[in-house]
Design an enzyme around this catalytic site. Structure first.
Site, PDB file in Angstrom:
ATOM      1  N   ASP A  38       0.844  -1.188   0.117  1.00  0.00           N
ATOM      2  CA  ASP A  38      -0.016   0.030  -0.107  1.00  0.00           C
ATOM      3  C   ASP A  38       0.854   1.218   0.042  1.00  0.00           C
ATOM      4  O   ASP A  38       0.644   2.370  -0.927  1.00  0.00           O
ATOM      5  CB  ASP A  38      -0.923   0.044   1.149  1.00  0.00           C
ATOM      6  CG  ASP A  38      -0.242  -0.050   2.697  1.00  0.00           C
ATOM      7  OD1 ASP A  38       0.846  -0.455   2.313  1.00  0.00           O
ATOM      8  OD2 ASP A  38      -0.856  -0.115   3.757  1.00  0.00           O
ATOM      9  N   ASP A  70       7.077   4.082   3.182  1.00  0.00           N
ATOM     10  CA  ASP A  70       7.305   5.457   4.052  1.00  0.00           C
ATOM     11  C   ASP A  70       8.892   5.350   4.119  1.00  0.00           C
ATOM     12  O   ASP A  70       9.508   5.997   3.103  1.00  0.00           O
ATOM     13  CB  ASP A  70       6.507   5.030   5.480  1.00  0.00           C
ATOM     14  CG  ASP A  70       6.632   6.450   6.169  1.00  0.00           C
ATOM     15  OD1 ASP A  70       7.392   7.343   5.649  1.00  0.00           O
ATOM     16  OD2 ASP A  70       5.975   6.345   7.229  1.00  0.00           O
ATOM     17  N   ARG A  73     -10.097   1.979   6.193  1.00  0.00           N
ATOM     18  CA  ARG A  73      -9.635   1.385   5.192  1.00  0.00           C
ATOM     19  C   ARG A  73     -10.719   1.490   4.001  1.00  0.00           C
ATOM     20  O   ARG A  73     -10.342   1.054   2.907  1.00  0.00           O
ATOM     21  CB  ARG A  73      -9.232  -0.177   5.487  1.00  0.00           C
ATOM     22  CG  ARG A  73      -8.302  -0.381   6.465  1.00  0.00           C
ATOM     23  CD  ARG A  73      -7.463  -1.710   6.696  1.00  0.00           C
ATOM     24  NE  ARG A  73      -6.787  -1.965   7.498  1.00  0.00           N
ATOM     25  CZ  ARG A  73      -5.523  -1.849   7.845  1.00  0.00           C
ATOM     26  NH1 ARG A  73      -4.654  -1.344   6.556  1.00  0.00           N
ATOM     27  NH2 ARG A  73      -4.676  -1.761   8.877  1.00  0.00           N
TER      28      ARG A  73
HETATM   29  P1  5GP Z   1       7.859   1.897   6.607  1.00  0.00           P
HETATM   30  O1  5GP Z   1       8.294   0.478   7.039  1.00  0.00           O
HETATM   31  O2  5GP Z   1       8.212   2.130   4.904  1.00  0.00           O
HETATM   32  O3  5GP Z   1       8.316   3.101   7.239  1.00  0.00           O
HETATM   33  O4  5GP Z   1       6.223   1.931   6.471  1.00  0.00           O
HETATM   34  C1  5GP Z   1       5.333   0.948   6.051  1.00  0.00           C
HETATM   35  C2  5GP Z   1       4.136   0.940   6.867  1.00  0.00           C
HETATM   36  O5  5GP Z   1       3.660   2.084   7.676  1.00  0.00           O
HETATM   37  C3  5GP Z   1       2.953   0.779   5.903  1.00  0.00           C
HETATM   38  O6  5GP Z   1       2.856  -0.592   5.609  1.00  0.00           O
HETATM   39  C4  5GP Z   1       1.798   1.409   6.750  1.00  0.00           C
HETATM   40  O7  5GP Z   1       1.249   0.333   7.398  1.00  0.00           O
HETATM   41  C5  5GP Z   1       2.407   2.504   7.605  1.00  0.00           C
HETATM   42  N1  5GP Z   1       2.260   3.933   7.217  1.00  0.00           N
HETATM   43  C6  5GP Z   1       3.345   4.653   6.747  1.00  0.00           C
HETATM   44  N2  5GP Z   1       2.973   5.876   6.345  1.00  0.00           N
HETATM   45  C7  5GP Z   1       1.704   5.806   6.458  1.00  0.00           C
HETATM   46  C8  5GP Z   1       0.543   6.775   6.371  1.00  0.00           C
HETATM   47  O8  5GP Z   1       0.549   8.121   5.612  1.00  0.00           O
HETATM   48  N3  5GP Z   1      -0.902   6.487   6.471  1.00  0.00           N
HETATM   49  C9  5GP Z   1      -1.283   5.128   6.952  1.00  0.00           C
HETATM   50  N4  5GP Z   1      -2.329   4.782   7.351  1.00  0.00           N
HETATM   51  N5  5GP Z   1      -0.055   4.081   7.241  1.00  0.00           N
HETATM   52  C10 5GP Z   1       1.222   4.692   6.887  1.00  0.00           C
END
Ligand code: 5GP
Length: 178
Positions: A103, A106, A168
């Site tokens: 999805d 980040d 969601r």
């Molecule tokens: P990463 O490991 O890349 O930092 O983050 C991944 C996870 O953080 C995503 O799969 C999601 O669950 C959550 N996440 C990061 N940014 C967002 C955001 O803006 N909105 C939401 N709802 N979840 C986020």
């Protein structure tokens, strides 16, 4: 709706259904071209990917397989930190061309972990398709191959993404109001 409330927060509309669909069609076309003659395995990462995976896969014209996993973290017995595990893998990944469906990417921590786990499983190739990427937050060197939309470093909900479990099912994408 211009604004929605999810639990205690207010979010404003950020991307409508048309913008979302158009961005997905663009990457689906690229995937269809890049994988011509191949039989990839699409691996969706739940929960957040469910709407994106459904819409992306409807645009894929390749012969392909589709499966879903969850990423689980647990603390090691001797507290060596968090170890991630893929739950629900029901296919051998050996020699497969895998396309991960995410999805949002980040910081990239989650996707880096997943790629590491899949590499150990002996895939022939691994590529990443994500609905959203936050370039300002992304800190990893792994290439994110197919990005439907790049967004600023703000918290978004809807279209599969949640705030504390809610939001969601909202069909458009909303961003946290400052
Ligand atoms: P990463 O490991 O890349 O930092 O983050 C991944 C996870 O953080 C995503 O799969 C999601 O669950 C959550 N996440 C990061 N940014 C967002 C955001 O803006 N909105 C939401 N709802 N979840 C986020």
């Amino acid at each position: 709706m211009k604004e929605i409330s999810v639990l205690d927060k207010t979010f404003k509309r950020f991307k409508n259904v048309e913008e979302i669909n158009t961005s997905i069609k663009v990457i689906a076309e690229k995937i269809n071209k890049d994988y011509e003659g191949k039989t990839p395995l699409f691996l969706g990462v739940l929960n957040g990917c469910f709407l994106f995976a459904a819409d992306l896969l409807r645009e894929i014209t390749l012969d392909c397989e589709v499966s879903f996993v969850k990423v689980a973290s647990y603390k090691g017995m001797k507290s060596t930190g968090e170890v991630n595990q893929l739950i629900g893998l029901d296919r051998s990944l050996e020699d497969r061309d895998v396309i991960i469906i995410e999805d949002i990417v980040d910081t990239g921590n989650t996707i880096e972990n997943i790629v590491e786990l899949l590499t150990k499983a002996g895939c022939n190739s691994i590529k990443i398709a994500t609905f959203l990427l936050k370039p300002e937050a992304y800190k990893k060197s792994i290439k994110v191959d197919y990005v439907a939309m790049e967004i600023a470093n703000k918290f978004v909900v809807g279209y599969g993404l949640d705030y504390d479990g809610f939001g969601r099912n909202v069909k458009e994408l909303y961003v946290l109001k400052d």
